[in-house]
Design a protein around this motif. Structure first.
Motif, PDB file in Angstrom:
ATOM      1  N   UNK A  81       0.784  -1.140  -0.132  1.00  0.00           N
ATOM      2  CA  UNK A  81      -0.118  -0.020   0.081  1.00  0.00           C
ATOM      3  C   UNK A  81       0.805   1.218   0.071  1.00  0.00           C
ATOM      4  N   UNK A  82       1.815   1.171   0.739  1.00  0.00           N
ATOM      5  CA  UNK A  82       2.692   2.330   0.778  1.00  0.00           C
ATOM      6  C   UNK A  82       3.610   2.639  -0.530  1.00  0.00           C
ATOM      7  N   UNK A  83       3.952   1.530  -1.080  1.00  0.00           N
ATOM      8  CA  UNK A  83       4.580   1.672  -2.423  1.00  0.00           C
ATOM      9  C   UNK A  83       3.584   2.060  -3.460  1.00  0.00           C
ATOM     10  N   UNK A  84       2.463   1.716  -3.365  1.00  0.00           N
ATOM     11  CA  UNK A  84       1.604   2.277  -4.273  1.00  0.00           C
ATOM     12  C   UNK A  84       1.142   3.783  -4.248  1.00  0.00           C
ATOM     13  N   UNK A  85       0.784   4.089  -2.806  1.00  0.00           N
ATOM     14  CA  UNK A  85       0.872   5.645  -2.510  1.00  0.00           C
ATOM     15  C   UNK A  85       1.998   6.660  -3.138  1.00  0.00           C
ATOM     16  N   UNK A  86       3.153   5.774  -2.777  1.00  0.00           N
ATOM     17  CA  UNK A  86       4.535   6.624  -3.227  1.00  0.00           C
ATOM     18  C   UNK A  86       4.411   6.711  -4.686  1.00  0.00           C
ATOM     19  N   UNK A  87       4.158   5.612  -5.433  1.00  0.00           N
ATOM     20  CA  UNK A  87       4.360   5.566  -6.941  1.00  0.00           C
ATOM     21  C   UNK A  87       3.609   6.580  -7.343  1.00  0.00           C
ATOM     22  N   UNK A  88       2.082   6.648  -6.769  1.00  0.00           N
ATOM     23  CA  UNK A  88       1.378   7.563  -7.356  1.00  0.00           C
ATOM     24  C   UNK A  88       1.796   9.074  -7.042  1.00  0.00           C
ATOM     25  N   UNK A  89       2.394   9.319  -5.969  1.00  0.00           N
ATOM     26  CA  UNK A  89       2.613  10.698  -5.770  1.00  0.00           C
ATOM     27  C   UNK A  89       3.799  11.209  -6.513  1.00  0.00           C
ATOM     28  N   UNK A  90       4.694  10.111  -6.487  1.00  0.00           N
ATOM     29  CA  UNK A  90       6.124  10.403  -7.148  1.00  0.00           C
ATOM     30  C   UNK A  90       6.204  10.018  -8.473  1.00  0.00           C
ATOM     31  N   UNK A  91       5.211   9.356  -9.158  1.00  0.00           N
ATOM     32  CA  UNK A  91       5.326   9.029 -10.637  1.00  0.00           C
ATOM     33  C   UNK A  91       6.524   8.108 -11.042  1.00  0.00           C
TER      34      UNK A  91
END
Length: 237
Positions: free
Chosen positions: A156-166
């Motif tokens: 979940x944290x990885x997905x949130x970081x990917x969404x924010x930081x591209x």
């Protein structure tokens, strides 16, 4: 590629002593009308607030429902928010934690957040009490109400970081730092490498036995901490 660093909070970055149980007891009584039994609180270490609260209700013979869970969580979080000064007075930042957070926050190749059993408002309250909140990006963290188990929080944290930081984050670019076997297992099952610190109830031998890639006695040696975290992220599986 950036490294996503996910910190556990309790006994990794800071300790708040018995205040957590005091606030928990008050919230439980306010919401349920029952006094928390002496034997009626499961272990907090390495577990999520969702799991702890659910088990506590079951131990007291109270049927669990999502509305009741949310009421308890709200009361628990409100209690922490109202006691920032007490957290500051009775708690402490563990040696080297502030320096490590600051050093990583100053790097452009790191995204730094938390992976914690605490629900988000409590995580923020604890870090804010010691002015540590400025070093982490809470938007990409994962918290104790997101899931009953810790391992799914990593993805979940990885997905949130990917969404924010591209950019994608996976097991090669994600490092979980924690103090319990639960943290180590969460990293391995969730898709992160692990740096464990023996600053909680588990000693170095125990943390190595459950498979931590690296185990440090504490966070006091900042250069070693940073090298350990970033070196672990770049190592091949």
């Amino acid at each position: 590629m950036r490294t996503l660093v996910l910190w556990d909070i309790d006994h990794t970055l800071l300790a708040v002593g018995p205040l957590t149980r005091t606030i928990y007891e008050s919230a439980f009584t306010t919401v349920t009308g029952q006094t928390l039994a002496a034997h009626g609180v499961p272990s907090f270490a390495g577990r999520t607030d969702r799991a702890i609260i659910t088990e506590t209700l079951l131990m007291h013979g109270i049927e669990t429902s999502e509305p009741l869970l949310q009421r308890l969580c709200h009361e628990f979080a409100t209690g922490f928010g109202a006691r920032i000064q007490e957290i500051r007075e009775h708690g402490r930042v563990l040696p080297g934690a502030r320096e490590a957070l600051k050093a990583l926050a100053n790097r452009t190749d790191v995204v730094q957040s938390v992976l914690t059993g605490n629900m988000r408002p409590i995580a923020i309250s604890k870090l804010a009490a010691f002015s540590l909140d400025e070093y982490v990006d809470f938007e990409v963290g994962a918290y104790g109400l997101d899931h009953g188990e810790r391992a799914p929080l990593v993805r979940l944290a990885q997905l949130r970081a990917a969404e924010k930081y591209g950019e994608p984050f996976d097991e090669h670019s994600t490092v979980l730092v924690g103090d319990t076997p639960h943290d180590v297992r969460a990293g391995h099952h969730g898709g992160a490498r692990v740096v464990a610190v023996a600053t909680g109830a588990s000693d170095e031998a125990t943390l190595r036995q459950v498979g931590a890639e690296l185990v440090l006695p504490d966070l006091s040696d900042t250069p070693t901490v940073i090298t350990s975290i970033l070196g672990t992220a770049s190592e091949p599986s």
